[in-house]
Design a protein around this motif. Sequence first.
Motif, PDB file in Angstrom:
ATOM      1  N   ARG A  64      53.837  59.226  50.924  1.00 56.45           N
ATOM      2  CA  ARG A  64      52.492  59.498  50.408  1.00 56.45           C
ATOM      3  C   ARG A  64      52.539  60.422  49.199  1.00 56.45           C
ATOM      4  O   ARG A  64      51.720  60.309  48.287  1.00 56.45           O
ATOM      5  N   LEU A  65      53.515  61.334  49.185  1.00 60.10           N
ATOM      6  CA  LEU A  65      53.647  62.249  48.066  1.00 60.10           C
ATOM      7  C   LEU A  65      54.187  61.517  46.830  1.00 60.10           C
ATOM      8  O   LEU A  65      53.715  61.739  45.719  1.00 60.10           O
ATOM      9  N   ARG A  66      55.143  60.627  47.039  1.00 55.10           N
ATOM     10  CA  ARG A  66      55.677  59.851  45.908  1.00 55.10           C
ATOM     11  C   ARG A  66      54.593  58.967  45.301  1.00 55.10           C
ATOM     12  O   ARG A  66      54.540  58.775  44.085  1.00 55.10           O
ATOM     13  N   ARG A  67      53.740  58.415  46.148  1.00 53.26           N
ATOM     14  CA  ARG A  67      52.696  57.512  45.663  1.00 53.26           C
ATOM     15  C   ARG A  67      51.732  58.229  44.719  1.00 53.26           C
ATOM     16  O   ARG A  67      51.215  57.643  43.770  1.00 53.26           O
ATOM     17  N   ALA A  68      51.497  59.506  44.968  1.00 55.85           N
ATOM     18  CA  ALA A  68      50.529  60.262  44.176  1.00 55.85           C
ATOM     19  C   ALA A  68      51.140  60.940  42.960  1.00 55.85           C
ATOM     20  O   ALA A  68      50.416  61.453  42.107  1.00 55.85           O
ATOM     21  N   THR A  69      52.468  60.961  42.881  1.00 49.21           N
ATOM     22  CA  THR A  69      53.146  61.785  41.887  1.00 49.21           C
ATOM     23  C   THR A  69      53.790  60.955  40.784  1.00 49.21           C
ATOM     24  O   THR A  69      54.331  59.870  41.027  1.00 49.21           O
ATOM     25  N   ARG A  70      53.732  61.473  39.567  1.00 49.73           N
ATOM     26  CA  ARG A  70      54.487  60.944  38.438  1.00 49.73           C
ATOM     27  C   ARG A  70      55.405  62.063  37.934  1.00 49.73           C
ATOM     28  O   ARG A  70      55.158  63.238  38.177  1.00 49.73           O
ATOM     29  N   VAL A  71      56.431  61.676  37.200  1.00 48.51           N
ATOM     30  CA  VAL A  71      57.327  62.678  36.621  1.00 48.51           C
ATOM     31  C   VAL A  71      57.587  62.344  35.163  1.00 48.51           C
ATOM     32  O   VAL A  71      57.859  61.195  34.812  1.00 48.51           O
ATOM     33  N   ALA A  72      57.437  63.340  34.306  1.00 49.79           N
ATOM     34  CA  ALA A  72      57.855  63.232  32.910  1.00 49.79           C
ATOM     35  C   ALA A  72      59.243  63.850  32.819  1.00 49.79           C
ATOM     36  O   ALA A  72      59.448  64.983  33.262  1.00 49.79           O
ATOM     37  N   ARG A 104      72.812  59.085  29.803  1.00 43.67           N
ATOM     38  CA  ARG A 104      71.587  59.865  29.712  1.00 43.67           C
ATOM     39  C   ARG A 104      71.527  60.825  30.898  1.00 43.67           C
ATOM     40  O   ARG A 104      71.650  60.424  32.049  1.00 43.67           O
ATOM     41  N   ILE A 105      71.323  62.106  30.583  1.00 52.32           N
ATOM     42  CA  ILE A 105      71.331  63.151  31.599  1.00 52.32           C
ATOM     43  C   ILE A 105      69.973  63.847  31.594  1.00 52.32           C
ATOM     44  O   ILE A 105      69.495  64.274  30.537  1.00 52.32           O
ATOM     45  N   PRO A 106      69.305  63.980  32.749  1.00 49.90           N
ATOM     46  CA  PRO A 106      68.025  64.697  32.782  1.00 49.90           C
ATOM     47  C   PRO A 106      68.247  66.196  32.649  1.00 49.90           C
ATOM     48  O   PRO A 106      69.116  66.768  33.310  1.00 49.90           O
ATOM     49  N   VAL A 107      67.461  66.845  31.782  1.00 52.71           N
ATOM     50  CA  VAL A 107      67.615  68.286  31.595  1.00 52.71           C
ATOM     51  C   VAL A 107      66.303  69.042  31.820  1.00 52.71           C
ATOM     52  O   VAL A 107      66.289  70.272  31.855  1.00 52.71           O
ATOM     53  N   ALA A 108      65.201  68.309  31.989  1.00 53.45           N
ATOM     54  CA  ALA A 108      63.910  68.956  32.202  1.00 53.45           C
ATOM     55  C   ALA A 108      62.943  67.941  32.795  1.00 53.45           C
ATOM     56  O   ALA A 108      63.100  66.735  32.593  1.00 53.45           O
ATOM     57  N   PHE A 109      61.953  68.441  33.534  1.00 53.16           N
ATOM     58  CA  PHE A 109      60.965  67.527  34.094  1.00 53.16           C
ATOM     59  C   PHE A 109      59.633  68.238  34.327  1.00 53.16           C
ATOM     60  O   PHE A 109      59.572  69.458  34.456  1.00 53.16           O
ATOM     61  N   VAL A 110      58.574  67.435  34.341  1.00 51.97           N
ATOM     62  CA  VAL A 110      57.234  67.880  34.730  1.00 51.97           C
ATOM     63  C   VAL A 110      56.757  66.960  35.837  1.00 51.97           C
ATOM     64  O   VAL A 110      56.715  65.738  35.655  1.00 51.97           O
ATOM     65  N   LEU A 111      56.422  67.512  36.984  1.00 52.28           N
ATOM     66  CA  LEU A 111      55.825  66.747  38.072  1.00 52.28           C
ATOM     67  C   LEU A 111      54.306  66.894  38.001  1.00 52.28           C
ATOM     68  O   LEU A 111      53.798  67.992  37.756  1.00 52.28           O
ATOM     69  N   PHE A 112      53.582  65.800  38.223  1.00 49.46           N
ATOM     70  CA  PHE A 112      52.127  65.908  38.244  1.00 49.46           C
ATOM     71  C   PHE A 112      51.529  64.817  39.119  1.00 49.46           C
ATOM     72  O   PHE A 112      52.089  63.729  39.250  1.00 49.46           O
ATOM     73  N   THR A 113      50.405  65.149  39.741  1.00 47.47           N
ATOM     74  CA  THR A 113      49.662  64.151  40.493  1.00 47.47           C
ATOM     75  C   THR A 113      48.706  63.470  39.525  1.00 47.47           C
ATOM     76  O   THR A 113      48.021  64.135  38.744  1.00 47.47           O
ATOM     77  N   ALA A 114      48.682  62.157  39.581  1.00 48.68           N
ATOM     78  CA  ALA A 114      47.951  61.379  38.590  1.00 48.68           C
ATOM     79  C   ALA A 114      46.668  60.825  39.195  1.00 48.68           C
ATOM     80  O   ALA A 114      46.635  59.700  39.708  1.00 48.68           O
ATOM     81  N   GLY A 115      45.600  61.617  39.164  1.00 50.37           N
ATOM     82  CA  GLY A 115      44.306  61.148  39.609  1.00 50.37           C
ATOM     83  C   GLY A 115      43.614  60.353  38.516  1.00 50.37           C
ATOM     84  O   GLY A 115      44.051  60.350  37.363  1.00 50.37           O
ATOM     85  N   SER A 116      42.528  59.691  38.855  1.00 53.91           N
ATOM     86  CA  SER A 116      41.825  58.872  37.873  1.00 53.91           C
ATOM     87  C   SER A 116      41.025  59.707  36.884  1.00 53.91           C
ATOM     88  O   SER A 116      40.742  59.249  35.769  1.00 53.91           O
ATOM     89  N   MET A 117      40.659  60.936  37.262  1.00 56.82           N
ATOM     90  CA  MET A 117      39.858  61.797  36.395  1.00 56.82           C
ATOM     91  C   MET A 117      40.631  63.009  35.878  1.00 56.82           C
ATOM     92  O   MET A 117      40.307  63.558  34.827  1.00 56.82           O
ATOM     93  N   CYS A 118      41.640  63.424  36.637  1.00 54.75           N
ATOM     94  CA  CYS A 118      42.354  64.666  36.308  1.00 54.75           C
ATOM     95  C   CYS A 118      43.810  64.563  36.734  1.00 54.75           C
ATOM     96  O   CYS A 118      44.111  64.014  37.797  1.00 54.75           O
ATOM     97  N   PHE A 119      44.706  65.069  35.891  1.00 62.37           N
ATOM     98  CA  PHE A 119      46.104  65.239  36.256  1.00 62.37           C
ATOM     99  C   PHE A 119      46.303  66.690  36.687  1.00 62.37           C
ATOM    100  O   PHE A 119      45.815  67.608  36.023  1.00 62.37           O
ATOM    101  N   GLY A 143      54.889  63.015  26.767  1.00 61.76           N
ATOM    102  CA  GLY A 143      54.859  62.478  28.113  1.00 61.76           C
ATOM    103  C   GLY A 143      53.492  62.577  28.754  1.00 61.76           C
ATOM    104  O   GLY A 143      52.739  61.609  28.795  1.00 61.76           O
ATOM    105  N   VAL A 144      53.133  63.755  29.235  1.00 60.56           N
ATOM    106  CA  VAL A 144      51.912  63.925  30.029  1.00 60.56           C
ATOM    107  C   VAL A 144      50.655  63.648  29.216  1.00 60.56           C
ATOM    108  O   VAL A 144      49.771  62.886  29.648  1.00 60.56           O
ATOM    109  N   PHE A 145      50.537  64.241  28.026  1.00 61.85           N
ATOM    110  CA  PHE A 145      49.328  64.046  27.213  1.00 61.85           C
ATOM    111  C   PHE A 145      49.173  62.585  26.803  1.00 61.85           C
ATOM    112  O   PHE A 145      48.074  62.018  26.868  1.00 61.85           O
ATOM    113  N   ALA A 146      50.257  61.963  26.369  1.00 62.29           N
ATOM    114  CA  ALA A 146      50.198  60.559  25.945  1.00 62.29           C
ATOM    115  C   ALA A 146      49.835  59.651  27.115  1.00 62.29           C
ATOM    116  O   ALA A 146      49.051  58.697  26.964  1.00 62.29           O
ATOM    117  N   PHE A 147      50.370  59.946  28.290  1.00 61.96           N
ATOM    118  CA  PHE A 147      50.074  59.149  29.475  1.00 61.96           C
ATOM    119  C   PHE A 147      48.611  59.325  29.884  1.00 61.96           C
ATOM    120  O   PHE A 147      47.952  58.351  30.295  1.00 61.96           O
TER     121      PHE A 147
END
Length: 202
Positions: A64-72, A104-119, A143-147
């Motif tokens: 349920r947490l993965r379903r609600a979450t996106r990662v940049a 390609r190696i990940p060096v940083a990330f942003v986790l966010f819940t992606a609601g329809s009105m608000c991240f 990432g986040v702003f463009a999405f």
Amino acid sequence: MADSRLVEVLRLDADDAKADDDGSLPEDSQTRRLLEGLAPIDTSCFPRDTTGLSGINSLLHLKRLRRATRVAVRWVEAPKKQDELVYRHGGAGFTETSGNIIERIPVAFVLFTAGSMCFEITKVAVSAAHRRKGYARAMFVEGVFAFAKLKGVKTIRLRVETSNTGAIGLYRNLGFAQDRNRGIKNCYGPGRDAAVFEYTVG
């Protein structure tokens, strides 16, 4: 300027059909490999918060947490020597060759819940060796702003510990404004208050 190809916003529920009955991802899951690649960054930045709902470990096991979450994710590219075995059809079996590939190696990330009105930003982490290179800014802008613009979302919200002046400076510089009516006392423990910031997507 960061190479936009090295910033991606990814779903975390793409492999959920393969998940166990308890929601855990199988060992061969691409999402699992991604999260395990982010785990050392998470642990180094938040050693006291690896098992909470914003921790990578929880995402490995809670569908349920993965379903609600996106990662940049911000990646870096590095050459890697690869030994490969090439089959020789003439009957000599296998021969070993060497070559370079780009890893390609990940060096940083942003986790966010992606609601329809608000991240809602739940975590921002940059590995110690890659700080002060503009990677956090790139993850937000590219990432986040463009999405958010793509999805028609108008508000992005986050909370940050009031003593974290470096992060607060970054968020203000990105255009976040503090909502002084929504601070949270003792959010991160006794005496560790949180400030709430919001960004209006233009």
